[in-house]
Design a protein around this motif. Structure first.
Motif, PDB file in Angstrom:
ATOM      1  N   LEU A  45     -27.153  19.329  44.917  1.00  0.00           N
ATOM      2  CA  LEU A  45     -27.634  18.808  43.638  1.00  0.00           C
ATOM      3  C   LEU A  45     -26.490  18.743  42.621  1.00  0.00           C
ATOM      4  O   LEU A  45     -26.304  17.740  41.927  1.00  0.00           O
ATOM      5  N   VAL A  46     -25.715  19.845  42.572  1.00  0.00           N
ATOM      6  CA  VAL A  46     -24.573  19.895  41.653  1.00  0.00           C
ATOM      7  C   VAL A  46     -23.579  18.776  42.001  1.00  0.00           C
ATOM      8  O   VAL A  46     -23.070  18.072  41.126  1.00  0.00           O
ATOM      9  N   PHE A  47     -23.330  18.605  43.291  1.00  0.00           N
ATOM     10  CA  PHE A  47     -22.407  17.571  43.739  1.00  0.00           C
ATOM     11  C   PHE A  47     -22.887  16.193  43.296  1.00  0.00           C
ATOM     12  O   PHE A  47     -22.116  15.368  42.798  1.00  0.00           O
ATOM     13  N   PHE A  48     -24.194  15.970  43.444  1.00  0.00           N
ATOM     14  CA  PHE A  48     -24.768  14.692  43.059  1.00  0.00           C
ATOM     15  C   PHE A  48     -24.617  14.467  41.545  1.00  0.00           C
ATOM     16  O   PHE A  48     -24.221  13.386  41.100  1.00  0.00           O
ATOM     17  N   CYS A  49     -24.874  15.520  40.753  1.00  0.00           N
ATOM     18  CA  CYS A  49     -24.769  15.410  39.296  1.00  0.00           C
ATOM     19  C   CYS A  49     -23.339  15.072  38.874  1.00  0.00           C
ATOM     20  O   CYS A  49     -23.122  14.275  37.955  1.00  0.00           O
ATOM     21  N   MET A  50     -22.369  15.712  39.571  1.00  0.00           N
ATOM     22  CA  MET A  50     -20.974  15.438  39.236  1.00  0.00           C
ATOM     23  C   MET A  50     -20.647  13.960  39.483  1.00  0.00           C
ATOM     24  O   MET A  50     -19.911  13.330  38.709  1.00  0.00           O
ATOM     25  N   ASN A  51     -21.215  13.412  40.535  1.00  0.00           N
ATOM     26  CA  ASN A  51     -20.987  11.998  40.835  1.00  0.00           C
ATOM     27  C   ASN A  51     -21.606  11.099  39.780  1.00  0.00           C
ATOM     28  O   ASN A  51     -21.049  10.053  39.436  1.00  0.00           O
ATOM     29  N   VAL A  52     -22.754  11.531  39.267  1.00  0.00           N
ATOM     30  CA  VAL A  52     -23.419  10.764  38.206  1.00  0.00           C
ATOM     31  C   VAL A  52     -22.531  10.727  36.959  1.00  0.00           C
ATOM     32  O   VAL A  52     -22.311   9.675  36.356  1.00  0.00           O
ATOM     33  N   VAL A  53     -21.995  11.907  36.588  1.00  0.00           N
ATOM     34  CA  VAL A  53     -21.092  11.998  35.430  1.00  0.00           C
ATOM     35  C   VAL A  53     -19.897  11.076  35.644  1.00  0.00           C
ATOM     36  O   VAL A  53     -19.490  10.329  34.747  1.00  0.00           O
ATOM     37  N   TRP A  54     -19.370  11.125  36.848  1.00  0.00           N
ATOM     38  CA  TRP A  54     -18.225  10.273  37.214  1.00  0.00           C
ATOM     39  C   TRP A  54     -18.580   8.794  37.024  1.00  0.00           C
ATOM     40  O   TRP A  54     -17.821   8.025  36.436  1.00  0.00           O
TER      41      TRP A  54
END
Lengths: 249, 248
Positions: free
Chosen positions: A14-23
């Motif tokens: 989930l954290v990984f996915f959120c970081m990609n969203v921010v990116w």
């Protein structure tokens, strides 16, 4: 137990996915080729040749393993000597004390002068970074083992080798593992530095090469892969910790 | 009949000049006030003191001889926390017997002693997950498992509650009867000294005095359960208290 593990993995994803969203949001806001969209980067990653990739990752891993192994061997020996014998501690303590604050990365040109641009200087740099931390933590780890831990073995007439394998090494292992975990991050950064010269392989080379060719998606793909390698190494240390530190629970 | 000959002489204050001989195969309890050197005596025999003056002999040979096996049960149990219960015992057996014993025989010995101590189900556990009483059972199993010639116990039951202590005293006596080594049992509990010892060694508080030996054969021959209620027990208690008043 299993459910908790699954939970943990899910949280990580989930954290990984959120970081990609921010990116992705940053990409939309910037709208400039120096920051490609994550999708383009993952696509570039998929297009990397398998053989080429394995070669680069393999070279990097080999350098890290050789450096860590060498630092462990030498660090364990010196640390044990300092932890078990007061005389050696007195003799070596000032040496470690004086050399510890020297920023090892500043020694890179010196190491290159002495050992050339090849593999030796790369592995030596990683070893240098780790060595002093390992020496100090092994020494303190060995010293923190209470003297009476050895009593039963001594009364049985155990030799120093038996005491080492049964008490000293397992007693100091938890400190050694946490030191490796902490210094691994530094080792990976240093690896990057050493891979930008005198080699055609390795993750550092790969990233710098893409950068010079202005192939930004591939550069970011390289950074992602490099991070992945670091992540896998951390998992490996965790695995060792789990295997050898079962007794603490 | 072979004799155990222990002569201990030390110029240091830690332990005054001592000179005594004990017969082989017996339990000898040592009591004394703190600082009287009872633990020092035990550590010297266990070979944990790097330097002492005088001689420690077993059957005329030095105690440091490879043939004399010392089984030690320290107050803190002395188990290595990173080894399972059976690995702790296995390690002690390996060090004690080098590789003269076959693997199968070793494993059988481990299981037998853990069963004797009533804890065969704890074989795979790590010491930190065990209670004090359980850890001490393991430590006793380990000491007996190497089939020692000399057994040294340093206040082994003092950290345990009364019920656990009594159970372990019984277990210890039973195991000893099956494998009568020469046992030196240090305790600060007068009752325990009388219940377990064949002879009771009372250490004086002054380093100049020599220790007092009290014979305890009558009680030692009784069933363990009956000792506490017998007249001899009270007689012995009185006798020892008198010595304590004079010497401490």
């Amino acid at each position: 137990m299993k459910k908790r593990k699954l939970h943990q993995v899910f949280r990580l994803l989930l954290v990984f996915f959120c970081m990609n969203v921010v990116w992705y949001i940053a990409y939309l806001l910037m709208n400039h080729p120096i920051l490609p969209s994550p999708l383009v980067v993952y696509q570039a990653m998929g297009e990397l040749g398998g053989r080429d990739l394995a070669l680069n990752v393999g070279y990097s891993l080999m350098r890290i393993f050789a450096g860590v192994l060498l630092a462990l061997l030498i660090g364990l020996m010196i640390g044990l000597l300092m932890g078990r014998s007061a005389t050696w501690n007195k003799l070596l303590d000032p040496v470690v004390y004086l050399t510890y604050p020297v920023p090892k990365i500043a020694l890179l040109p010196v190491v290159m002068l002495f050992f050339g641009l090849g593999e030796t200087s790369k592995i030596l740099m990683i070893m240098l970074i780790l060595l002093f931390q390992i020496i100090i933590s092994v020494r303190d780890g060995v010293k923190s083992i209470p003297d009476n831990t050895y009593d039963v073995l001594t009364s049985l007439g155990a030799g120093s080798a038996q005491k080492f394998w049964n008490v000293t090494l397992p007693g100091a292992l938890s400190v050694i593992l946490s030191t490796i975990r902490i210094s691994l991050g530094t080792a990976i950064s240093v690896l990057f530095f050493t891979e930008i010269y005198g080699t055609d392989h390795g993750m550092g080379f790969f990233i710098m090469d893409a950068w010079l060719r202005l192939d930004y998606p591939e550069m970011y793909a390289g950074i992602m892969l490099f991070s992945l390698v670091g992540f896998v190494l951390f998992l490996l240390v965790d695995l060792l910790d789990y295997k050898f530190m079962k007794w603490r629970n | 009949m072979k004799d155990l000959e222990v002569e201990y002489k030390s110029g240091q204050l830690a332990l005054g000049r001592m000179n005594f001989t004990l017969p082989e195969h017996g339990i000898y309890t040592v009591i004394g006030p703190s600082g009287s050197g009872k633990s020092t005596l035990l550590r010297a025999i266990a070979g944990l003191l790097p330097a002492y003056q005088g001689e420690l002999l077993f059957n005329g040979k030095s105690l440091r001889d490879k043939a004399t096996l010392v089984g030690l049960v320290p107050q803190n149990y002395g188990l290595l926390p990173w080894k399972t219960v059976q690995a702790n015992i296995r390690m002690a057996m390996k060090i004690a017997h080098r590789s003269t014993e076959s693997k199968a025989k070793q494993e059988e010995g481990i299981t037998r002693w853990l069963t004797a101590m009533g804890i065969p189900e704890l074989a795979e556990r790590y010491p930190l997950s065990l209670s004090g009483g359980q850890q001490q059972r393991v430590a006793i199993a380990r000491a007996f498992a190497i089939l020692p010639t000399i057994l040294l116990l340093d206040e082994p039951f003092s950290a345990l509650d009364a019920i656990t202590r009594e159970a372990l005293q019984q277990l210890f006596l039973d195991s000893w009867l099956a494998n009568p080594a020469t046992a030196l049992f240090v305790t600060h509990d007068v009752e325990e000294a009388i219940l377990l010892g064949q002879k009771i060694i009372i250490m004086p508080s002054s380093k100049q005095d020599s220790p007092v030996f009290v014979d305890n054969e009558t009680l030692f021959g009784m069933q363990h359960g009956e000792k506490r209620d017998s007249d001899e027990f009270f007689e012995q208690m009185k006798r020892i208290r008198k010595v304590m008043q004079e010497k401490w």
